[in-house]
Scaffold this motif. Structure first.
Motif, PDB file in Angstrom:
ATOM      1  N   VAL A  32     -47.580 -68.134  -0.773  1.00 36.48           N
ATOM      2  CA  VAL A  32     -47.690 -66.969   0.100  1.00 36.48           C
ATOM      3  C   VAL A  32     -49.117 -66.920   0.627  1.00 36.48           C
ATOM      4  O   VAL A  32     -50.079 -66.909  -0.160  1.00 36.48           O
ATOM      5  CB  VAL A  32     -47.359 -65.656  -0.636  1.00 36.48           C
ATOM      6  CG1 VAL A  32     -47.405 -64.479   0.342  1.00 36.48           C
ATOM      7  CG2 VAL A  32     -45.998 -65.737  -1.314  1.00 36.48           C
ATOM      8  N   LEU A  33     -49.266 -66.908   1.938  1.00 35.68           N
ATOM      9  CA  LEU A  33     -50.578 -66.834   2.569  1.00 35.68           C
ATOM     10  C   LEU A  33     -50.950 -65.381   2.826  1.00 35.68           C
ATOM     11  O   LEU A  33     -50.135 -64.598   3.327  1.00 35.68           O
ATOM     12  CB  LEU A  33     -50.579 -67.597   3.897  1.00 35.68           C
ATOM     13  CG  LEU A  33     -50.003 -69.022   3.893  1.00 35.68           C
ATOM     14  CD1 LEU A  33     -50.147 -69.650   5.274  1.00 35.68           C
ATOM     15  CD2 LEU A  33     -50.665 -69.879   2.821  1.00 35.68           C
ATOM     16  N   LEU A  34     -52.175 -65.014   2.475  1.00 35.74           N
ATOM     17  CA  LEU A  34     -52.690 -63.670   2.729  1.00 35.74           C
ATOM     18  C   LEU A  34     -53.598 -63.741   3.951  1.00 35.74           C
ATOM     19  O   LEU A  34     -54.594 -64.480   3.946  1.00 35.74           O
ATOM     20  CB  LEU A  34     -53.467 -63.146   1.527  1.00 35.74           C
ATOM     21  CG  LEU A  34     -52.644 -62.630   0.338  1.00 35.74           C
ATOM     22  CD1 LEU A  34     -51.974 -63.776  -0.400  1.00 35.74           C
ATOM     23  CD2 LEU A  34     -53.518 -61.839  -0.627  1.00 35.74           C
ATOM     24  N   VAL A  77     -48.190 -58.758  -2.528  1.00 35.39           N
ATOM     25  CA  VAL A  77     -48.220 -57.411  -1.948  1.00 35.39           C
ATOM     26  C   VAL A  77     -49.355 -56.604  -2.562  1.00 35.39           C
ATOM     27  O   VAL A  77     -50.098 -55.900  -1.852  1.00 35.39           O
ATOM     28  CB  VAL A  77     -46.868 -56.702  -2.156  1.00 35.39           C
ATOM     29  CG1 VAL A  77     -46.973 -55.215  -1.795  1.00 35.39           C
ATOM     30  CG2 VAL A  77     -45.787 -57.375  -1.315  1.00 35.39           C
ATOM     31  N   ASP A  78     -49.521 -56.690  -3.865  1.00 33.61           N
ATOM     32  CA  ASP A  78     -50.594 -55.953  -4.540  1.00 33.61           C
ATOM     33  C   ASP A  78     -51.971 -56.363  -4.014  1.00 33.61           C
ATOM     34  O   ASP A  78     -52.866 -55.518  -3.863  1.00 33.61           O
ATOM     35  CB  ASP A  78     -50.534 -56.194  -6.050  1.00 33.61           C
ATOM     36  CG  ASP A  78     -49.355 -55.480  -6.716  1.00 33.61           C
ATOM     37  OD1 ASP A  78     -48.807 -54.553  -6.094  1.00 33.61           O
ATOM     38  OD2 ASP A  78     -48.984 -55.880  -7.841  1.00 33.61           O
ATOM     39  N   LEU A  79     -52.133 -57.665  -3.751  1.00 41.84           N
ATOM     40  CA  LEU A  79     -53.413 -58.142  -3.231  1.00 41.84           C
ATOM     41  C   LEU A  79     -53.609 -57.778  -1.763  1.00 41.84           C
ATOM     42  O   LEU A  79     -54.729 -57.530  -1.314  1.00 41.84           O
ATOM     43  CB  LEU A  79     -53.506 -59.667  -3.400  1.00 41.84           C
ATOM     44  CG  LEU A  79     -53.613 -60.187  -4.837  1.00 41.84           C
ATOM     45  CD1 LEU A  79     -53.520 -61.708  -4.854  1.00 41.84           C
ATOM     46  CD2 LEU A  79     -54.924 -59.741  -5.467  1.00 41.84           C
ATOM     47  N   ALA A  80     -52.507 -57.740  -1.019  1.00 41.26           N
ATOM     48  CA  ALA A  80     -52.601 -57.519   0.426  1.00 41.26           C
ATOM     49  C   ALA A  80     -52.742 -56.054   0.802  1.00 41.26           C
ATOM     50  O   ALA A  80     -53.386 -55.720   1.797  1.00 41.26           O
ATOM     51  CB  ALA A  80     -51.360 -58.106   1.108  1.00 41.26           C
ATOM     52  N   GLU A  81     -52.160 -55.177  -0.003  1.00 42.66           N
ATOM     53  CA  GLU A  81     -52.033 -53.776   0.401  1.00 42.66           C
ATOM     54  C   GLU A  81     -53.367 -53.071   0.631  1.00 42.66           C
ATOM     55  O   GLU A  81     -53.523 -52.341   1.623  1.00 42.66           O
ATOM     56  CB  GLU A  81     -51.193 -53.015  -0.618  1.00 42.66           C
ATOM     57  CG  GLU A  81     -50.556 -51.771  -0.036  1.00 42.66           C
ATOM     58  CD  GLU A  81     -49.348 -51.349  -0.834  1.00 42.66           C
ATOM     59  OE1 GLU A  81     -48.391 -50.853  -0.217  1.00 42.66           O
ATOM     60  OE2 GLU A  81     -49.349 -51.529  -2.074  1.00 42.66           O
ATOM     61  N   PRO A  82     -54.386 -53.245  -0.224  1.00 39.20           N
ATOM     62  CA  PRO A  82     -55.634 -52.502  -0.014  1.00 39.20           C
ATOM     63  C   PRO A  82     -56.289 -52.768   1.342  1.00 39.20           C
ATOM     64  O   PRO A  82     -56.903 -51.863   1.920  1.00 39.20           O
ATOM     65  CB  PRO A  82     -56.529 -52.986  -1.172  1.00 39.20           C
ATOM     66  CG  PRO A  82     -55.574 -53.421  -2.227  1.00 39.20           C
ATOM     67  CD  PRO A  82     -54.417 -54.018  -1.487  1.00 39.20           C
TER      68      PRO A  82
END
Length: 466
Positions: A32-34, A77-82
């Motif tokens: 998954v790419l952020l 999702v946890d890493l991307a959300e902030p």
């Protein structure tokens, strides 16, 4: 078709992802790419700042199919959300099929709505998420979905490493790249935009070369006006330009209209250390720094990191001395070309400028007369020449820096590009010296991939005026 939507990866991250997605067992794998979204006037750029590599042990893997649990997606999702990042779900096609299969389409129809749903309720009208595939040679094809789950192909996936690799959505074979200096090269450059910061001795020559080799668009930034002392080294400048104090960028605007009337040209008559200039440069794919100031190089370095753009920097100097009879003697004729890849060593890491040199220049600006004299003597420190006839040296350096771009895009060097992060030349000693990325100590950039977050480049002076 130009690149309206671009997915950008550093060379180092691309290698990491490729090694994970294409292991020796020949089975599919996933990641998954952020990605940081950068929306500008005409473009959307997705800056891939990190990747979650889905463990093989958590997947059901075969040669042409993969299933993986939602744990890694929730982690992403946890890493991307902030930071409201976009997610691009990528998997491999070990068999080499360079496209999306029917199974891929059906998978997206199930998973993409779940991706949007996993983020906290908020206005997602500006949000996109996507999917991508990678084939064994590392080529990537990708697409995005908006909040209504409508699909749009990503026009270009760009990987900026020792080589610059471009993967276009409308390419049907991943391994076919244009040959340097060919009509196919010109055609591909006709889909890219370059920014040239500084339109004087080297900048005017670089801009001319980029226009003539076929770039679709150019952004040219320079705040200064033509003076008589510039006429011997700024291409296309005229006596009338100097007498009228014409803007340097307007000299290029006039000239380019005579040989590239089809080119999209944006001239920015301000310092690069302005909000207008930074936003204009952000539209480009590739950045050339042709300035003679420490601040200018610092800003270009910062833009390249924030937007994950490849940066080409050029400089020349002719050190001189006076003998006992006060006669001028040339010690050497130096030139330098640096290629800075996103995530690699910066111009600051390479000490092209330093914190001390930035402070010294700032102090000099408080004495405008002294600063002007310092800049005027920049080509030949130690001399009193106000208009040194250095166009031959500038031509040489400008050709090397433009050629460095071509070598990265369309590799032709027998030993590759790894050893050419920096090129130094001495015309007096008839020497060329080359340095690799490993010759420099790289510090982690705090602004890598931050995009156009406010204040721009983390500098309060570039923030939105209240």
């Amino acid at each position: 078709m130009s690149a309206g939507i671009t997915l950008i990866l550093t060379g180092a991250l691309h290698v990491q992802i490729q090694q994970h997605l294409l292991p020796a067992d020949g089975l599919e794998a996933a990641a998954v790419l952020l990605c940081k979204r950068v929306r500008s006037e005409k473009r959307l750029k997705l800056l891939c700042i990190d990747a979650i590599l889905v463990p093989y042990s958590q997947c059901t893997r075969v040669r042409d199919h993969i299933e993986w649990p939602g744990k890694s997606l929730l982690e992403a999702v946890d890493l991307a959300e902030p930071d409201a990042l976009s997610l691009v779900l990528i998997h491999s096609h070990p068999g080499g099929f360079y496209g999306f299969s029917q199974a891929d389409m059906e998978s997206d129809e199930r998973i993409i709505p779940q991706v949007f749903a996993n983020f906290e309720p908020a206005d997602q009208s500006d949000v996109v998420h996507g999917s991508a595939i990678m084939v064994p040679d590392g080529a990537i094809k990708a697409r995005i979905y908006d909040h209504k789950h409508q699909l749009t192909p990503i026009d270009l996936v760009a990987v900026y490493g020792n080589d610059i690799r471009l993967f276009w959505h409308d390419d049907y074979q991943s391994s076919q790249r244009p040959t340097a200096f060919s009509a196919h090269m010109t055609s591909e450059l006709g889909r890219l935009t370059a920014a040239v910061v500084g339109y004087s001795g080297t900048g005017s020559i670089v801009a001319e070369q980029l226009a003539r080799i076929g770039f679709e668009g150019l952004v040219v930034v320079d705040y200064d006006h033509v003076e008589n002392r510039n006429l011997n080294r700024i291409l296309n400048s005229k006596v009338k330009d100097a007498s009228e104090g014409q803007l340097k960028v307007n000299v290029f605007r006039r000239a380019a209209a005579t040989f590239r009337p089809d080119m999209h040209l944006k001239c920015v008559p301000t310092s690069v250390a302005t909000r207008e200039a930074v936003l204009a440069v952000a539209e480009a794919d590739i950045l050339f720094c042709c300035v003679d100031s420490e601040e200018g190089r610092f800003i270009c370095d910062s833009i390249a990191a924030a937007l994950m753009m490849p940066l080409f920097d050029v400089g020349v100097v002719i050190p001189t001395r006076r003998d006992k009879d006060s006669r001028l003697a040339i010690l050497d004729i130096h030139g330098r070309v640096d290629y800075v890849q996103p995530g690699g060593s910066t111009l600051l890491d390479r000490e092209v400028y330093t914190a001390a040199s930035l402070r010294a220049e700032e102090l000099a600006k408080r004495d405008p007369t002294a600063y002007t004299e310092q800049v005027k003597a920049g080509y030949m420190p130690g001399s009193l020449e106000q208009a040194p006839s250095v166009i031959t040296v500038n031509m040489h350096a400008a050709s090397i820096v433009t050629q460095e771009l071509i070598a990265r895009l369309y590799p032709y060097r027998l030993d590759g590009n790894t050893s050419c992060a920096r090129t130094l030349f001495s015309l007096a000693e008839k020497e060329y010296e080359y340095f690799s990325e490993t010759d420099f100590t790289t510090q982690k950039s705090p602004t890598l991939g931050v995009g156009l977050d406010e204040p721009l480049l983390g500098l309060p002076s570039l923030g939105i005026k209240q």
